[in-house]
Write an enzyme that holds these catalytic residues in place. Structure first.
Site, PDB file in Angstrom:
ATOM      1  N   ASP A 361      -7.974  97.243  -1.409  1.00 36.39           N
ATOM      2  CA  ASP A 361      -8.133  97.443   0.024  1.00 36.39           C
ATOM      3  C   ASP A 361      -8.641  98.839   0.394  1.00 36.39           C
ATOM      4  OD1 ASP A 361      -6.963  94.971   0.047  1.00 36.39           O
ATOM      5  OD2 ASP A 361      -5.395  95.487   1.502  1.00 36.39           O
ATOM      6  N   ASP A 362      -9.133  98.927   1.595  1.00 36.41           N
ATOM      7  CA  ASP A 362      -9.427 100.182   2.307  1.00 36.41           C
ATOM      8  C   ASP A 362     -10.722 100.868   1.879  1.00 36.41           C
ATOM      9  OD1 ASP A 362      -7.002  99.565   3.386  1.00 36.41           O
ATOM     10  OD2 ASP A 362      -5.973 101.424   2.831  1.00 36.41           O
ATOM     11  N   HIS A 411     -11.354  93.676   6.198  1.00 38.86           N
ATOM     12  CA  HIS A 411     -10.108  94.440   6.394  1.00 38.86           C
ATOM     13  C   HIS A 411     -10.142  95.181   7.733  1.00 38.86           C
ATOM     14  CE1 HIS A 411      -6.299  95.866   5.016  1.00 38.86           C
ATOM     15  NE2 HIS A 411      -6.661  97.116   4.765  1.00 38.86           N
ATOM     16  N   HIS A 415      -9.186  99.862  10.335  1.00 36.63           N
ATOM     17  CA  HIS A 415      -7.774  99.799   9.949  1.00 36.63           C
ATOM     18  C   HIS A 415      -6.813  99.854  11.131  1.00 36.63           C
ATOM     19  CE1 HIS A 415      -4.474 100.151   6.950  1.00 36.63           C
ATOM     20  NE2 HIS A 415      -5.390  99.682   6.111  1.00 36.63           N
ATOM     21  N   HIS A 502      -5.225  99.712  -3.871  1.00 34.85           N
ATOM     22  CA  HIS A 502      -6.161 100.405  -2.977  1.00 34.85           C
ATOM     23  C   HIS A 502      -7.142 101.192  -3.837  1.00 34.85           C
ATOM     24  CE1 HIS A 502      -2.647  99.522  -0.515  1.00 34.85           C
ATOM     25  NE2 HIS A 502      -3.476  99.495   0.511  1.00 34.85           N
TER      26      HIS A 502
HETATM   27 NI    NI Z   1      -5.268  98.688   4.257  1.00 38.74          NI
END
Ligand code: NI
Length: 550
Positions: A361-362, A411, A415, A502
């Site tokens: 993620d991210d 995603h 955020h 991540h």
């Molecule tokens: Ni995230």
């Protein structure tokens, strides 16, 4: 039912010509490596055929015995097929795999990968604690046309002490979209019995073997035939009551996939499990080394079933496969995709496999490329839940993900906690991020992961894509300790797990080789979210944490 003239009349003109030239060669036995290089084989064939024509012209009675060979075509001989090859060395084992991939989701390719993946897990789970061992898997095509595709999987295990080759054959029927067993190529059970008898006859003739000396299933068939003959003779002498008893059980309809499977189970261990079509238009069946010990000299022996005989044994699918194989021999063309959609869908059947989905993620970020290098070494696919605002900064990372078979996920743009936003803003955020991703990959990301796993009824009601959370949280953003991250993943992941990492943290990426190594040795496969949940496994607005079975 078939007169000789009628037999050739059923073929396409090109095939009929080849058969006319080739049929005198059909009766011979040949020993040698089972797979010859196609181009070399073609050269040999042309030479043999030319010689044959000359010979037949001047002395028709003395035809030379030319070899019967199995037609098997390398995967990459067909346009549109790419071969994915990887070798993974972990612990004291080596696993090498080469499998075919085409531009669209194809049931046969999916089945080939699934079978290979199953065999890999079985191999890794069954490894002894000491001593090196290697599994090498690859495939070839037995026939390719718009109606039918046949593939052969070879799984070779070598432990240094003993080498063992296994072969599986699979047939895809375009009209039904089904992947079928070898028994589907035969008209009925009586034809299966005749095919085995024909092989038994070839062995008996060549090696002077009695029915009792024939290996396995062939021995059983030959004994059955002997008994039937005795019964018949007895009946002819006047005791007529047993006549029906030896008739083969003809109750299975081999054109029905389930009944063909049942027939394949009944015939388990048959040499016909590794059948191919022969250059002479009949069947070419491999006898594994050891089954014909005094004859094969440690190599596989190819037994022929003549073209005329096989004509009567084959089903419609079998005849189409035979014609396709002979056509392929004269030149492999483009792989037919039919009207399958032009994108990769599910690539293996995780309902039958030990699959885990690693998710990152991210990102994308500065460590993403290094991560993809590591994943590549293990033939691992991952899913990247990217932020819309970072997509423009790293377009080449998204291109690479897409090219290497990883999956993209949404995603959100930057955020935000979606549960804190009004519905219209959620909708806009998701749409904007979808657009940024599809601008680069050409496809909308199939799933969404809300930041913080924060989702409520409003959010799930607004978004169209399935919402994917996780069941294994490595807490990598908190610990920033690669050992802890790896240990957490290895301890908690199980079949069907979705593991959260991540890729913006270097320590998280540092943990990945240990995770891949450990889970690989336990027999796991690393798949995308789409593969993990499978076709029909995810619905619009579904909130899912894992695909664990039971
Ligand atoms: Ni995230």
């Amino acid at each position: 039912m078939h007169t000789p003239g009628h037999v050739l009349g059923n073929y396409s003109p090109r095939v009929a010509n080849r058969l006319r030239r080739a049929s005198p060669r059909a009766g011979s036995l040949r020993y040698g490596p089972p797979v010859a290089d196609t181009s070399l084989r073609r050269k040999l064939f042309v030479t043999a055929a030319a010689g044959l024509l000359l010979t037949s012209a001047c002395q028709a009675t003395e035809e030379p015995t030319a070899p019967t060979e199995a037609i098997r075509t390398p995967l990459d001989a067909f346009e549109g097929v790419t071969v994915e090859s990887t070798t993974v060395e972990a612990g004291h084992s080596t696993v090498g795999t080469s499998y075919p991939r085409v531009a669209a989701s194809h049931p046969l390719m999916m089945e080939v990968r699934t079978r290979m993946a199953q065999r890999q897990t079985e191999f890794l789970e069954g490894l002894p604690d000491r001593g090196g061992s290697e599994l090498q898997q690859d495939a070839s095509f037995l026939a390719v046309s718009s109606q039918v595709v046949g593939a052969r999987i070879t799984s070779a295990v070598s432990s240094g002490v003993q080498d063992d080759d296994e072969h599986q054959t699979l047939w895809y029927e375009a009209s039904s979209g089904e992947v079928l067993p070898w028994t589907s190529l035969f008209a009925d059970e009586a034809a299966l019995e005749r095919a085995h008898l024909s092989l038994a006859g070839a062995l008996q003739e060549e090696y002077d073997m009695t029915s009792q000396q024939l290996p396995g299933v062939l021995g059983e068939v030959a004994s059955r035939a002997d008994e039937a003959q005795e019964t018949e003779e007895a009946a002819a002498e006047g005791e007529g009551e047993n006549q029906e008893a030896a008739a083969p059980d003809d109750s299975l309809d081999l054109s029905d996939p389930e009944q063909a499977d049942e027939a394949a189970e009944n015939w388990a261990g048959s040499p016909l499990e590794d059948l191919a079509f022969s250059t002479a238009g009949g069947l070419a069946v491999n006898m594994p080394p050891g089954e014909v010990p005094e004859a094969s000299g440690g190599r596989e022996a190819v037994l022929p079933v003549k073209a005329e005989a096989s004509e009567e044994m084959l089903s419609e699918l079998g005849l189409a496969a035979r014609d396709a194989a002979l056509d392929n021999e004269s030149g492999a063309g483009e792989f037919p995709l039919g009207d399958s959609p032009d994108h990769q869908g599910v690539s293996m059947d995780c309902a039958r496999l030990k699959c885990v989905a690693l998710t990152f993620d991210d990102g994308p970020g500065e460590h993403t490329d290094r991560l993809m290098d590591i994943l590549d070494e293990y033939d691992a696919r991952a899913t990247f839940y990217v932020l819309g605002e970072l997509v423009g900064e790293h377009p080449e990372a998204l291109e690479r993900m897409d090219e290497e078979g990883h999956e993209l996920g949404n995603h959100t743009w930057q955020h935000d906690d979606l549960a804190e936003l009004p519905p219209e803003e959620v909708r806009q955020d998701i749409a904007r991020t979808n657009d940024a991703i599809s601008e680069i990959t050409g496809a909308e990301p199939p799933t969404i992961r809300p930041p913080y796993g924060s989702v409520d009824d409003t959010v799930s009601g607004v978004v169209d894509q399935p919402i994917i959370l996780w069941d294994v949280d490595t807490q990598d953003w908190q610990s920033r300790d690669s050992d802890k991250v790896a240990e957490h993943a290895l301890t908690n992941a199980e079949t069907g797990s979705v593991v959260l990492f991540h890729d913006i943290h270097g320590k998280s990426v540092d943990a990945v080789p240990d995770v891949l190594d450990g889970l690989h040795e336990e027999g796991y496969h690393f798949v995308t979210i789409t593969d993990l949940f499978g076709l029909g496994g995810m619905g619009s607005g579904d909130v899912l944490t894992d695909a664990r079975i039971g």
